[in-house]
Design an enzyme around this catalytic site. Structure first.
Site, mmCIF file in Angstrom:
data_model
loop_
_atom_site.group_PDB
_atom_site.id
_atom_site.type_symbol
_atom_site.label_atom_id
_atom_site.label_comp_id
_atom_site.label_asym_id
_atom_site.label_seq_id
_atom_site.Cartn_x
_atom_site.Cartn_y
_atom_site.Cartn_z
ATOM 1 N N MET A 27 0.539 -2.682 8.613
ATOM 2 C CA MET A 27 -0.214 -2.880 7.371
ATOM 3 C C MET A 27 -1.141 -4.065 7.509
ATOM 4 O O MET A 27 -0.736 -5.146 7.950
ATOM 5 C CB MET A 27 0.766 -3.092 6.212
ATOM 6 C CG MET A 27 0.102 -3.304 4.865
ATOM 7 S SD MET A 27 -0.899 -1.873 4.401
ATOM 8 C CE MET A 27 -2.137 -2.689 3.390
ATOM 9 N N HIS A 32 -6.469 -1.662 15.323
ATOM 10 C CA HIS A 32 -6.726 -0.982 14.054
ATOM 11 C C HIS A 32 -6.510 -1.923 12.868
ATOM 12 O O HIS A 32 -7.373 -2.037 11.988
ATOM 13 C CB HIS A 32 -5.806 0.238 13.937
ATOM 14 C CG HIS A 32 -5.991 1.030 12.681
ATOM 15 N ND1 HIS A 32 -6.799 2.133 12.616
ATOM 16 C CD2 HIS A 32 -5.453 0.884 11.435
ATOM 17 C CE1 HIS A 32 -6.779 2.627 11.393
ATOM 18 N NE2 HIS A 32 -5.960 1.886 10.647
ATOM 19 N N GLU A 33 -5.371 -2.585 12.847
ATOM 20 C CA GLU A 33 -5.067 -3.453 11.704
ATOM 21 C C GLU A 33 -5.995 -4.664 11.670
ATOM 22 O O GLU A 33 -6.403 -5.110 10.596
ATOM 23 C CB GLU A 33 -3.605 -3.894 11.745
ATOM 24 C CG GLU A 33 -2.592 -2.752 11.787
ATOM 25 C CD GLU A 33 -2.801 -1.721 10.697
ATOM 26 O OE1 GLU A 33 -3.250 -2.082 9.583
ATOM 27 O OE2 GLU A 33 -2.521 -0.535 10.941
ATOM 28 N N GLU A 54 0.840 -1.187 0.000
ATOM 29 C CA GLU A 54 0.000 0.000 0.000
ATOM 30 C C GLU A 54 0.882 1.246 0.000
ATOM 31 O O GLU A 54 1.820 1.322 0.783
ATOM 32 C CB GLU A 54 -0.915 0.015 1.229
ATOM 33 C CG GLU A 54 -1.946 1.119 1.161
ATOM 34 C CD GLU A 54 -2.938 1.120 2.315
ATOM 35 O OE1 GLU A 54 -3.776 2.017 2.374
ATOM 36 O OE2 GLU A 54 -2.863 0.210 3.173
ATOM 37 N N GLY A 58 3.212 2.503 10.483
ATOM 38 C CA GLY A 58 3.093 1.797 11.751
ATOM 39 C C GLY A 58 2.859 0.317 11.524
ATOM 40 O O GLY A 58 3.524 -0.524 12.119
#
Length: 873
Positions: free
Chosen positions: A266, A300-301, A124, A264
């Protein structure tokens, strides 16, 4: 100097890709300087019958190209530095592409590269084109299989997305692994990792009873430091089931820690790749902030599995659809783990320090931008954090039940697709029966709205008329702004507590708090039945991402600092009071610091009934960076002097209260990273940092003793920073002690560099220049660059903005070194110049001259070119 001008990509030019790729089969033969990749694509035409197939590719050698088993010669395609174009294709066909490239020479850390002797990927946003020729865009979704082959001795672990189908040994000491991902995904979610690792394993039982193995791969010797991340992962999986009804879908979930990483982490499907700085932690080597960050990033991931992977974004202009939504989800998770009020205050601190300056400067852009040169430059606080605020407002405006219905509808109707903001909002309109046409303007309009508060009190009738007005200042390319719908949580505070908010025309007493929806340029509300003039508590919980303009008497601010029922408003009143005092000092309007302000801070420090985590936040004046946004023109030197003056006066006049806060939060028992332990240490170190301003003898001695006694990294680093603030000579000796103990731990060494880069001492710039030549410093590791250059430029306002321009020159020279290797990292560092127009004339001219000279750098990357050209406007 650049000889060409990069052309922007426009949202208005979006067109669907004219082909569908049903399957993507990858075969990797790994080699440090000559990795070979064979890509087999099953393709169908879905668009114009005459459209060519354009594939993206960078820094690749095209070895061969085969169409339905027939090799294509040079006349059958057009190849340039960025694309492979094939004409005259049938409606269905198989394309086989063989490429070769050197992971060892990939210093941009995009695509497949080598970190600490191990292969890893970062695709990304546009890294897959560095692996093979492919339509590297998020709306092209395909089912991937990946076969990896490598020497067994050097690379015993071979990982990719999905489920492991088979593996085995080969002749010549080699081995292979074959992975299959059953879910369609865009190329940016592809991942590959190969190397030698330690691994910890656990499992999670889903709500449907499936047992999912969980594995985290780390550097040899680091396994114990991944245990907290594993715990955070399991809590995240359970929370997502309970709150959003989302169950994990693959048979295995993996995380890998790597040292060299631009971001941070992916969210690659089933194989998350993490910067080791947001995965590894224990009491000896990580601070409380590290533990909180790990908990947040792991969540989050993982949450991206549904908001980002199962439903991705149609194009990169929709980036906020996956990132803003997922930030909101991880913030809600953190609030449930660590306390809603404290988490909210920390989120707002981050938003104001990162996103508000962005919205006020030349880099301002909407949450959904209309154009870009390099999408790497739009992984911004506006996309992430302001994007999350829009989701939070949406939930507040339509209510929790309707929000849950809308999210369920979104998942049910758009699963497996690449979606848009319109489709997301339509899901809520359909499920909740609401009209969000006006709300959609939040996504297209840049800038931070300002909301002013006017009160009219009628004592004879016991009524209060509250008038709110909104306006958004012009931003680059957007001079005319529309009013935006925003929820304003409001309360009325009386002498003895909350007062009922009874609106004119209501017969029964109203609630203690209301959500007032401001959707025009100006609106008024009349509250009746009041027996005293209340203090109006507006924007509770920071219910909208706006700047509040509300005048108060100092004594009213001091009262609300301790009496408002909303903890966020109590903190906000302390910040607003402090900002008024600081601006008065910097402008020369006041020679002395308001003793009432210092007394109010002392009251908060001494109050044993409030959460120590809240007290730690509330007793700190606004940061120098915060003040810089409000002082026009801004003089960073004057701001620094005023800030230090307040802290010194606070330490001197409120010493008893601060010592009480410091001593009552001394370490007790074993270290725990939970909210209670974190809050105690936060107040302990906040008080120590302020007391350090008592001077060399008293403050320095206290900090030196604390450093010697520290038994965890939070307290050790807190004491080290306090030594810096005290001016004590013991600071340098403590740095040597710290270095001798931790010189072999890369993540702790990042902290050693950062403490010195953030030093408030007069020789801070000299220190940074010496550290640039230190054997432990390298430009090849983003963490190390950020810890030294990033902290200096973006976290040390006084030194970076030195009146002689030396700080600007230092950063410019470093940009010239970093940009050819890692353009994305260089562009992020350039953000330090975003507020140059706000500075006083001398500094502003120096900063402008510096970035103008940078713009003329030969072969400047498109990433840096875009940032600088926008800054110069």
């Amino acid at each position: 100097m650049r000889t060409d001008t990069p052309q922007p990509i426009q949202l208005a030019d979006y067109a669907p890709y004219p082909f569908a790729i049903d399957t993507t089969d990858l075969e990797f033969n790994l080699d440090p300087t000559a990795t070979n990749v064979r890509t087999t694509l099953k393709i169908r035409r879905t668009g114009d019958a005459s459209a060519p197939m354009v594939l993206n590719g960078e820094n690749l050698e095209l070895v061969s190209l085969t169409l339905d088993g027939t090799p294509l010669d040079d006349h059958s395609y057009v190849l340039d530095e960025e694309t492979l174009t094939i004409n005259a294709l049938p409606d269905a066909f198989e394309l086989v592409i063989e490429t070769r490239f050197s992971p060892k020479d990939n210093h941009a850390l995009s695509g497949l590269y080598i970190s600490a002797g191990r292969y890893c990927t970062q695709c990304e946003a546009e890294g897959f084109r560095r692996i093979t020729y492919y339509p590297d865009r998020p709306d092209v979704m395909s089912r991937f299989t990946t076969r990896i082959e490598a020497p067994l001795a050097d690379f015993p672990t071979l990982l990719s997305n999905g489920n492991l189908i088979k593996s085995g040994t080969l002749v010549g000491g080699r081995h292979f692994a074959y992975w299959q991902d059953p879910f369609p995904k865009p190329a940016y979610l592809f991942a590959l990792v190969a190397g030698g690792f330690d691994m910890i394993e656990d499992s999670f039982t889903t709500m449907s009873g499936r047992v999912i193995p969980l594995r985290i791969y780390v550097d040899p010797g680091d396994a114990p430091r991944a245990l907290y991340a594993m715990d955070a992962l399991k809590r995240s999986m359970k929370w997502d089931e309970e709150v959003f009804g989302r169950e994990y879908d693959l048979d295995l979930f993996m995380i890998v820690a790597v040292r060299d990483f631009n971001f941070g982490a992916m969210e690659n499907k089933g194989l998350n790749v993490f910067n080791s700085s947001v995965l590894l932690a224990d009491a000896d080597t990580a601070t409380d902030m590290n533990f909180e960050r790990i908990e947040s990033v792991v969540a989050h991931e993982y949450f991206h599995n549904w908001t980002g992977n199962r439903i991705t974004c149609r194009d990169w202009f929709q980036l906020c659809l996956k990132e803003g939504l997922t930030v909101f989800r991880d913030q809600e998770f953190s609030a449930d783990m660590r306390g809603k009020a404290i988490a909210r205050i920390k989120d707002v601190i981050s938003l104001r320090s990162r996103q508000f300056p962005e919205d006020a400067g030349p880099l301002a852009h909407p949450v959904r931008p209309a154009s870009y040169l390099k999408i790497d430059n739009f992984y911004t606080a506006t996309i992430y954090e302001k994007g999350a605020e829009l989701i939070r407002m949406l939930k507040t405006l339509i209510g929790e039940d309707n929000f849950a219905k809308g999210m369920d509808h979104y998942f049910e109707t758009l699963d497996g697709t690449a979606a848009t903001i319109e489709q997301f909002l339509n899901a809520f309109e359909a499920a909740a029966g609401v009209d969000l046409g006006a709300f959609q303007n939040w996504y297209s309009q840049a800038g931070t709205p300002r909301v002013s508060v006017q009160e009219s009190w009628d004592e004879a009738n016991g009524t209060l008329t509250l008038t709110l007005r909104q306006h958004t200042p012009p931003t680059p390319g957007q001079s005319d702004k529309k009013p935006l719908p925003m929820p304003i949580r409001t309360g009325l505070v009386g002498e003895h507590g909350p007062l009922p908010m009874t609106l004119e025309g209501e017969n029964a007493p109203g609630p203690d708090e209301r959500i007032l929806v401001l959707d025009g340029a100006e609106q008024s509300w009349v509250f009746t039945g009041l027996t005293e003039r209340p203090l109006v508590s507006v924007l509770r919980g920071f219910s909208a991402p706006v700047i509040l303009e509300q005048s108060r008497r100092p004594e009213d601010r001091a009262r609300l600092m301790t009496k408002d029922a909303d903890l966020f408003r109590r903190w906000e009143e302390a910040q607003s009071y402090g900002l008024e005092v600081l601006l008065g000092l910097t402008a020369g309007e006041k020679a002395n610091i308001d003793p009432a302000y210092l007394n109010a801070l002392g009251t908060l420090a001494a109050d044993r009934t409030i959460d120590p985590a809240f007290a730690a936040l509330a007793i700190m004046p606004p940061s120098e960076a915060d003040v810089l946004q409000y002082m026009k023109p801004a003089d960073p030197g004057a701001i620094h002097a005023a800030h230090e003056g307040i802290l010194a006066a606070f330490a001197k006049t409120q010493k008893t209260a601060l010592m009480d806060a410091f001593e009552r939060t001394c370490p007790e028992g074993n270290f725990t990273p939970d909210a209670l332990g974190t809050g105690r240490r936060a107040l302990h170190n906040a008080a120590l940092g302020i007391l350090a301003r008592l001077g060399l003898e008293e403050g320095g001695s206290l900090a030196h003793t604390a450093f010697a006694k520290a038994d965890n990294m939070t307290d050790s680093l807190g004491a080290l920073m306090a030594l810096d603030r005290s001016g004590s000579d013991a600071f340098d000796a403590a740095l040597e002690t710290f270095y001798d103990r931790w010189k072999d731990n890369p993540l702790v060494m990042d902290k050693w560099f950062a403490v010195q880069a953030g030093s408030i001492r007069a020789d801070a710039t000299d220190r940074v220049e010496r550290l640039l030549a230190h054997p432990a410093f390298t430009h090849d590791n983003p963490n190390r660059v950020r810890s030294l250059i990033g902290v200096f430029a973006q976290g040390n306002q006084a030194a970076f903005h030195a009146a002689d321009g030396r700080g600007y020159a230092l950063l410019a020279e470093q940009i010239k070194i970093i940009d050819p290797k890692n353009p994305a990292l260089a562009a992020r560092l350039l953000g330090a110049f975003e507020s140059w127009r706000q500075l006083e004339p001398s500094r502003s001219a120096l900063a402008k001259s510096t970035i103008e000279n940078l713009l003329g750098t030969p072969n400047l990357s498109p990433n840096s070119y875009e940032i600088i050209s926008r800054q110069l406007g």
